[in-house]
Scaffold this active site. Structure first.
Site, PDB file in Angstrom:
ATOM      1  CE  LYS A 157      25.234 122.033  10.213  1.00  0.00           C
ATOM      2  NZ  LYS A 157      24.546 120.786  10.616  1.00  0.00           N
ATOM      3  CE1 TYR A 195      24.137 121.970  15.764  1.00  0.00           C
ATOM      4  CE2 TYR A 195      26.535 122.027  15.740  1.00  0.00           C
ATOM      5  CZ  TYR A 195      25.325 122.074  15.079  1.00  0.00           C
ATOM      6  OH  TYR A 195      25.305 122.243  13.710  1.00  0.00           O
ATOM      7  CD  GLU A 252      21.120 128.848  16.517  1.00  0.00           C
ATOM      8  OE1 GLU A 252      20.958 129.183  15.330  1.00  0.00           O
ATOM      9  OE2 GLU A 252      20.634 127.801  16.991  1.00  0.00           O
TER      10      GLU A 252
END
Ligand code: IDP
Length: 151
Positions: free
Chosen positions: A9, A49, A126
């Protein structure tokens, strides 16, 4: 071979942790299939998300994940989900064991260095959100990573 989506991230990228994180997965014997720096769009973040859409931290989460470049990766190996989530450590870095990525490099739940898919089905979704088929390495690793290390 089972594969998963892992992503360093923005906090991990900005702190210069890409090399250290990759090293942990390589040393475990997992196989890197694709990797790139990516500035995540709001649309990609919202899709990624989606399951947290109704949570109070959703807005904060999108802001954080789009705040700078992330390092998106696909890794393959046996029991890939369980193995990579164990290496990542618990979501809350305060509870994550020392020796895990989150246990060693993070302090707050909202800023926890790494993402890892929670099941094979999520991994495929994803991967499709972040990679095109052409970006995947198109060679086969040996079943046992050590078999390829004789030369
Ligand atoms: P995981 O990343 O360990 O699979 P999830 O529960 O799927 O954990 O949550 C996704 C991400 O949302 C976490 O990695 C974390 O960055 C963020 N998050 C989860 N719970 C909270 C919270 O209570 N406050 C702020 N951020 C959170």
């Amino acid at each position: 071979m089972e594969r998963t989506f892992l992503m360093i991230k923005p906090d991990g990228v900005q702190r210069g942790l890409i090399g250290k994180v990759i090293q942990r997965f390589e040393e475990k014997g997992l196989q890197l299939v694709a990797a790139k720096l990516v500035q995540i769009t709001m649309a990609q973040a919202a899709a990624h998300y989606e399951e947290h859409r109704d949570k109070p931290f959703f807005g904060e989460l999108l802001e954080y994940i789009t705040s700078g470049p992330s390092f998106a990766m696909i890794w393959a190996g046996e029991e890939i989900i369980q193995v990579t989530r164990a290496i990542n450590g618990k979501t809350n870095p305060v509870e994550a064991a020392p020796g895990t990525i989150r246990g060693d490099y993070a302090l707050r739940k909202g800023v926890n260095v790494i993402h890892g898919s929670d099941c094979l089905e999520s991994a495929e979704k994803e991967i499709a959100n972040f990679f095109t088929h052409e970006e995947l390495a198109c060679f086969l690793y040996p079943a046992d990573p050590k078999e390829g290390m004789t030369t």
